[in-house]
Design an enzyme around this catalytic site. Sequence first.
Site, short mmCIF file in Angstrom:
data_model
loop_
_atom_site.label_atom_id
_atom_site.label_comp_id
_atom_site.label_asym_id
_atom_site.label_seq_id
_atom_site.Cartn_x
_atom_site.Cartn_y
_atom_site.Cartn_z
N GLY A 11 0.85 -1.20 0.00
CA GLY A 11 0.00 0.00 0.00
C GLY A 11 0.88 1.24 0.00
N PRO A 92 -11.74 1.71 3.58
CG PRO A 92 -12.61 1.64 1.41
CD PRO A 92 -11.52 1.09 2.27
CB SER A 130 -4.80 -0.46 7.39
OG SER A 130 -4.12 -0.69 6.20
CB CYS A 275 -9.06 8.89 8.85
SG CYS A 275 -7.96 8.08 7.68
NE ARG A 345 -7.82 10.27 0.83
CZ ARG A 345 -6.96 9.38 1.33
NH1 ARG A 345 -7.18 8.10 1.14
NH2 ARG A 345 -5.90 9.76 2.01
NE ARG A 432 -11.56 24.94 6.71
CZ ARG A 432 -11.38 23.69 7.09
NH1 ARG A 432 -11.04 23.40 8.33
NH2 ARG A 432 -11.56 22.72 6.23
#
Length: 462
Positions: A11, A92, A130, A275, A345, A432
């Site tokens: 990975g 995921p 992971s 995540c 993501r 922000r």
Amino acid sequence: MTFEKTILCIGAGYVGGPTMAMIAAQCPHCRVTVVDINPERIGAWNSDNLPIYEPGLDELVRATRGMNLFFSTEIERGIRENDIIFVSVNTPTKSFGLGAGMAADLQHWEKTARQILEFSESSKIVIEKSTLPVKTALAMERILNCRENGIHFDVLSNPEFLAEGTAVRDLEHPDRILIGSRETDNGLKARQTLVDIYASWVPKERILTSNIWSSELSKLVSNAFLAQRISSINAISALCEKAEADVAEVSRAVGMDSRIGPKFLNASIGFGGSCFRKDILNLVYLCRNYGLDAVADYWESVVKINDYQQERFIRNMLGAMFNTLAGKRICLWGFAFKANTGDTRESPAIFIARRLLEEQAEIVVSDPKALKNARTDLAGIEGQIRYVEDPLLAAEGCHAIALLTEWDLYRTLDFPKIFDSMAKPAFIFDGRNILDHHRCFDIGFNVYPVGKPPLTHFLEER
Ligand code: NAD
Ligand code: UGA
């Protein structure tokens, strides 16, 4: 050249690439090979144009690549030739079947376990890098040790805590390295092998060892706690907007309590990144599986507040801009989920862009590193979208700017020039809270921060 230890990482993503580059740089006695099923990614790791943007990474990779750091697509050979194997494939959220939308999708991870079993010709240490549900190591052990051929596998858990944008610094000076193992003779020996690798540069007191389940769970819990702080302050930002309090002042006052601490208390449009959401949902799923519904509900609320905060941002825009965005042009400053990365993501910008398009606004997306990913994320969505890297050009002719990523460059732009080039009344929605709001107001903008009273030129609101 002969090396004392040979290390493989399966990975070559945001974790595998930088982590192995750091091990190679700190451990010249180790040969480190990173493999991936994606030949384009490996090609990029072997080129001058690395597949991910991360400050300091180019230099780190250049220092060791071709000497004791190698990137390759030869997975079977890698498994055969290396004694220590990190597994850093993506895990995921599952998108199908039981647990869809909540549980971790372990198909890549299990495929790797089976490949290791098939191609190993000697005993090995296999390390979960992971992020995985607690007790995954048990499944890994069951798969790996199902043949009676004298080959033995020790499974360790060594979760990664790096944050994107600061990955190189986090890897060089980690708060802690966590290594979980079985507390058997073999398990403890394997654990020591990994401790010795990290001890090449990490102070011993920062290397924590634990039982394997504690290690797996600590990773999910760390992310849950970090995300919980963001949702806590974001929930309070909604109250601040109603009560004319300033969320920055509140978080400063709260964070100065040494028991609470100041970090991760910046109100925002919500957390993104690959995540936090997936790991909390994974934790929620685990709790429900164990019948702990109250615990599951508690953690699920962290994700719910994050969704609420993003929707609230859109509603505030709509409310401020006279309840219609149709035909208005809105510039998005920033698309990455945080500054100093090109990663988009789970970026809140994706949700916000989508919602603005639903309201029939035209959008102009601007970001110094994430435009390529933004194009992919928004591909196929109906509506008028332009991509303009220069933030000044992007804002030209727009009715509003929505600042979505805290890139430093947005702090010091020529705001009078930007104001002059925009449609009036001109709005800034600072998702922000990084701009000088009073200065922007003085220039003529109507300014809407998160969790602070807006600064507007409309008489009835003042
Ligand atoms: P990523 O998607 O960037 O990289 C994963 C890589 O694994 C991909 O390049 C993919 O092609 C490869 N892969 C998948 N199946 C494979 C197989 N069978 N054989 C070989 N290669 C295979 O993911 P990432 O962001 O690096 O995350 C990896 C893990 O680390 C996840 O579990 C994640 O939760 C965790 N993590 C990520 C971060 C982060 O900042 N991104 C930080 C800490 C932990
Ligand atoms: C996070 C954790 O910080 C890492 O320790 C962990 O290893 C990693 O997840 C992972 O497991 O993937 P990362 O997502 O890269 O790292 O970045 P963070 O700095 O944690 O930011 C996450 C999101 O929260 C970003 O969208 C950021 O803008 C947002 N955030 C952060 C806030 O809205 N407010 C804050 O005060 C801090």
